[in-house]
Write a protein that holds these residues in place. Sequence first.
Motif, mmCIF file in Angstrom:
data_model
loop_
_atom_site.group_PDB
_atom_site.id
_atom_site.type_symbol
_atom_site.label_atom_id
_atom_site.label_comp_id
_atom_site.label_asym_id
_atom_site.label_seq_id
_atom_site.Cartn_x
_atom_site.Cartn_y
_atom_site.Cartn_z
ATOM 1 N N PRO A 139 0.795 -1.232 0.000
ATOM 2 C CA PRO A 139 0.000 0.000 0.000
ATOM 3 C C PRO A 139 0.827 1.282 0.000
ATOM 4 C CG PRO A 139 -0.085 -1.076 2.146
ATOM 5 C CD PRO A 139 0.606 -2.032 1.215
ATOM 6 N N ASP A 140 2.137 1.172 0.130
ATOM 7 C CA ASP A 140 2.984 2.364 0.040
ATOM 8 C C ASP A 140 3.496 2.595 -1.375
ATOM 9 O OD1 ASP A 140 2.650 2.933 2.665
ATOM 10 O OD2 ASP A 140 4.506 1.960 3.319
ATOM 11 N N ASP A 141 2.968 1.829 -2.317
ATOM 12 C CA ASP A 141 3.409 1.921 -3.706
ATOM 13 C C ASP A 141 2.237 2.431 -4.547
ATOM 14 O OD1 ASP A 141 4.033 1.449 -6.368
ATOM 15 O OD2 ASP A 141 4.787 -0.597 -6.033
ATOM 16 N N MET A 142 2.399 3.635 -5.113
ATOM 17 C CA MET A 142 1.323 4.223 -5.910
ATOM 18 C C MET A 142 0.906 3.309 -7.061
ATOM 19 S SD MET A 142 -0.247 7.184 -5.572
ATOM 20 C CE MET A 142 0.820 8.550 -5.155
ATOM 21 N N TRP A 144 0.793 0.138 -7.060
ATOM 22 C CA TRP A 144 -0.058 -0.921 -6.515
ATOM 23 C C TRP A 144 -1.441 -0.351 -6.184
ATOM 24 C CZ3 TRP A 144 -2.621 -2.053 -1.937
ATOM 25 C CH2 TRP A 144 -2.920 -3.401 -1.702
ATOM 26 N N LEU A 145 -1.449 0.825 -5.563
ATOM 27 C CA LEU A 145 -2.718 1.423 -5.114
ATOM 28 C C LEU A 145 -3.672 1.719 -6.263
ATOM 29 C CD1 LEU A 145 -1.746 4.014 -2.347
ATOM 30 C CD2 LEU A 145 -2.997 1.866 -2.054
ATOM 31 N N PRO B 22 -2.896 10.334 -2.176
ATOM 32 C CA PRO B 22 -3.163 10.079 -0.760
ATOM 33 C C PRO B 22 -2.085 10.709 0.127
ATOM 34 C CG PRO B 22 -2.275 8.104 -1.795
ATOM 35 C CD PRO B 22 -2.465 9.112 -2.888
ATOM 36 N N HIS B 24 -0.392 9.698 2.691
ATOM 37 C CA HIS B 24 0.824 8.986 3.091
ATOM 38 C C HIS B 24 1.802 8.843 1.926
ATOM 39 C CE1 HIS B 24 -1.152 5.553 1.196
ATOM 40 N NE2 HIS B 24 -0.075 4.821 1.374
ATOM 41 N N LEU B 25 1.372 9.251 0.727
ATOM 42 C CA LEU B 25 2.304 9.250 -0.405
ATOM 43 C C LEU B 25 2.377 10.648 -1.006
ATOM 44 C CD1 LEU B 25 1.339 5.863 -2.127
ATOM 45 C CD2 LEU B 25 3.276 6.327 -0.634
ATOM 46 N N PRO B 62 -3.503 -6.177 -8.163
ATOM 47 C CA PRO B 62 -4.303 -6.321 -6.940
ATOM 48 C C PRO B 62 -5.734 -5.781 -7.015
ATOM 49 C CG PRO B 62 -2.839 -4.441 -6.735
ATOM 50 C CD PRO B 62 -2.517 -5.085 -8.051
#
Lengths: 408, 137
Positions: A139-142, A144-145, B22, B24-25, B62
């Motif tokens: 979830p810290d990878d744009m 992936w998100l 977002p 956190h990014l 995902p």
Amino acid sequence: MATDRTHRIGVGLMEEIAILGVGMHPWGKWGRNFVDYGTHAAHEALADARVDWNDVGFVSGAITVRCGYPGYVSGSTFARALGFNGSQVSSSYAACASGATALQVARGQILSGACDVAIVVGADTTPKGFLAPNAGDRPDDMDWLRFHLVGATNPVYFGLHARRRMDLYGATTDDFAMVKVKNSRHSVHNDRARFTKEYGLDDVRNSPVVSNPLRLLDICATSDGGAALVVSSIDYAKAHGHSDPVRVAGISTVTPTYPDTVIDLPYLATDSSAGTPEPEVGFKESIGHSVYAEAGLGPDDVDVAEVYDLSSALELDWYEQLGFCAAGDAEKLLRDGVTTIGGRLPVNPSGGLGAFGEAVPAQAIAQVCELTWQLRGEAGARQVDGARVGITANQGLFGHGSSVVVRR
Amino acid sequence: MDSDDPHLLGGKIAGRDSYFFPRHLAGGDPGVAGSAQLEAVELSSRGTVWSYTTSDYPPPPPFIVNTDPYKPITVAAVQLRAEKMVILGQVVDGYGPDDLHVGQEMKLALDVLYEDDDNEYMVWKWQPTEPIESGLA
């Protein structure tokens, strides 16, 4: 500290380097080790350059992230495959712009005097289907998100840009299809392209919708392929029998200037222009501005272009972003035949990504290969007559993009 | 979170109108590079369509496909009026590309992204503020 925002775009005239040799492994879905394609292309480029491998002082690899560790250390992988010769080595990753970055690193080595001759190599073996992010919950990878939260595949972004052209400028799906038709006509004469069939409007119209308004034949595939360049200082070129080489006059790999308000891969949101006004020149336009500044040339000087048609509609965006016409006029340029071989400014004479499919780390290098053949007059039935100046344009994820200007 | 009036939580640089999502990014604002404090703020829940499209084929993981057979999703990029930023999201069920146009007013909605045995996982989506008008371009 006050910043001069215009100063950041382009440093002004750059010294040139020579392109001594170019090589490509044909694009396809061959399923072999990417090293085979890169080595094939490198051998072809070395032979074309008439340069002994042991004279090459720097190996600049463009990285592939799909082929494991050997892909991450591509410079070393290609150096070993060609036979370790004690040269300096480097590997570059900038998504689809990786090849241009690898060329830029090689140019820096040459212009600093660290070497006389460098080889730039990129190759890829790609899986079938959509390009997808790395595995695992990240979830810290744009990257992936955007898949997980929105289902925003690459074609989703292409669709957004295509639809905006329609709503803003009145572009039609047939305009987009005509880009594919034009480029497929070019590709018939390119035996290094993967798809060399000539498509008609009905072929595109009847292909399934992928991301509205774009259809399957509007969107580029992913391919296997490899490309290489042998580059040197101008002095070395002249001393070794290359009296009038094609030259690299400019390379741009600029990042966006804050705030970048155009949504693009792989982000879920743009910057905000609430507190800082948008820059006068948008991101993709700034890629062109920077490369023109380095080359001391402008859009009016360009004879031929290879631009990144990830989708047919994105080719039209590039006409405007590179200054070939004003915003909203790209469809007219296309319809008037200006960008077809035989027109005033042919675009994608190679057939473009639509005919090649994308082999990510090789693609920006392949664009330079095509322009080199064009400027030498060696492009056969797809030759752009009298081409002296060529430009490439390319986009990559995470704020990457690139452009290279070559001249003769 | 008020499910009738949902907002996205974004990041805002203290003392500047620089918003990120977002949070956190978040990226950076070069005007204050190095020293910026990021605050959590509620972003506007309304904006206008910058563009829109679909994914007619199921996106790869995902992404979790929760319709069988897969039902094409519609995606909109919406520009928030106050923050002057564009945020991507799916469009709520029942709207396709023929129901949308650039400049159209949209509002934020909450919807189920997917569910497992224990939980429903929620996500933001975009929804036209006005019901569909027939014949809309």
